[in-house]
Design an enzyme around this catalytic site. Structure first.
Site, PDB file in Angstrom:
ATOM      1  N   ARG A  38       0.080   4.423  -0.501  1.00 29.45           N
ATOM      2  CA  ARG A  38      -0.968   5.760  -0.322  1.00 29.45           C
ATOM      3  C   ARG A  38      -0.249   6.423   0.868  1.00 29.45           C
ATOM      4  O   ARG A  38       0.404   5.648   1.714  1.00 29.45           O
ATOM      5  CB  ARG A  38      -2.399   5.241   0.060  1.00 29.45           C
ATOM      6  CG  ARG A  38      -3.196   4.707  -1.323  1.00 29.45           C
ATOM      7  CD  ARG A  38      -4.488   4.388  -0.821  1.00 29.45           C
ATOM      8  NE  ARG A  38      -4.428   3.262   0.155  1.00 29.45           N
ATOM      9  CZ  ARG A  38      -5.754   2.823   0.862  1.00 29.45           C
ATOM     10  NH1 ARG A  38      -6.890   3.369   0.410  1.00 29.45           N
ATOM     11  NH2 ARG A  38      -5.595   1.757   1.494  1.00 29.45           N
ATOM     12  N   ASP A  91       0.789  -1.109   0.005  1.00 31.18           N
ATOM     13  CA  ASP A  91       0.000   0.012  -0.104  1.00 31.18           C
ATOM     14  C   ASP A  91       0.721   1.252  -0.133  1.00 31.18           C
ATOM     15  O   ASP A  91       1.663   1.408   0.940  1.00 31.18           O
ATOM     16  CB  ASP A  91      -1.215  -0.164   1.313  1.00 31.18           C
ATOM     17  CG  ASP A  91      -1.832   1.083   1.196  1.00 31.18           C
ATOM     18  OD1 ASP A  91      -1.858   2.022   0.555  1.00 31.18           O
ATOM     19  OD2 ASP A  91      -2.797   1.128   2.062  1.00 31.18           O
TER      20      ASP A  91
END
Length: 213
Positions: free
Chosen positions: A144, A142
């Site tokens: 982000r 991930d």
């Protein structure tokens, strides 16, 4: 709520210098007419938006969703994920309450971008789960980040959230940015035959608070 060009709003813009504000407009939806606010990250040029409803700058905790872009789920009705359903559910809940905010962040595919997301889907078609596919492409599970949220929320006068999320890492990331989280509200969507492995991987490998069947 303050008018977009009021002195108080302009002070907030200056305080959130990493974000450039674009004037707001009305956005009618099937559930409510939101105010749509545009933002640009000065360093990266990324464009984000916020949808707000009601008076959200009065100091009381605000029902909120931080939603990362998912073209396939949000716009193309993909059943491989739960993103589109989560987006609609969050907007419905805000409309029902008559007050809230949704930040829509342009970080497709957990931050790897749309074309790499398609490459990851191809690997998933061949048997990889979402985390394995990202790793095979050379990315973290991930990628982000939520740094832009602090400036966006400051501009809107929001300091305390009742956050709709299943992701405890998102809660912690926002708290690290100085955003108070008064409450985490689950946003669980029923699975389907195409996204069951996706949901179980989110729970088992990424720590999302989801029922695992």
């Amino acid at each position: 709520m303050n008018k977009p060009d009021s002195p108080r709003m302009l002070q907030r813009i200056a305080a959130a210098g990493e974000i450039e504000y674009v004037p707001s407009c009305a956005l009618p939806t099937p559930w409510a007419t939101f105010q749509l606010h545009g933002f640009m990250e000065r360093a990266s040029g990324k464009e984000h938006v916020a949808l707000s409803l009601g008076d959200i700058d009065d100091g009381a905790p605000v029902l909120a969703r931080i939603h990362s872009e998912c073209l396939t789920g949000d716009a193309l009705f993909s059943r491989r994920c739960d993103c589109g359903a989560q987006l609609e559910s969050a907007l419905r809940r805000i409309a029902a309450e008559g007050r809230g905010v949704l930040l829509y962040l342009r970080q497709e595919g957990r931050g790897i971008g749309l074309l790499n997301k398609i490459r990851a889907y191809r690997l998933q078609d061949a048997g990889a789960d979402t985390v394995q596919a990202n790793h095979e492409l050379g990315f973290a599970a991930d990628q982000r980040n939520y740094d832009s949220c602090a400036g966006m929320l400051r501009h809107l006068g929001v300091a305390n959230l009742r956050l709709m999320t299943n992701n405890p890492r998102k809660v912690e990331a926002l708290r690290q940015l100085g955003v108070a989280i008064a409450e985490r509200i689950p946003l669980v969507i029923d699975g389907n035959p195409f996204n069951r492995r996706y949901l179980s991987t989110k729970a088992e490998k990424l720590g999302h608070l989801l029922p695992v069947s």
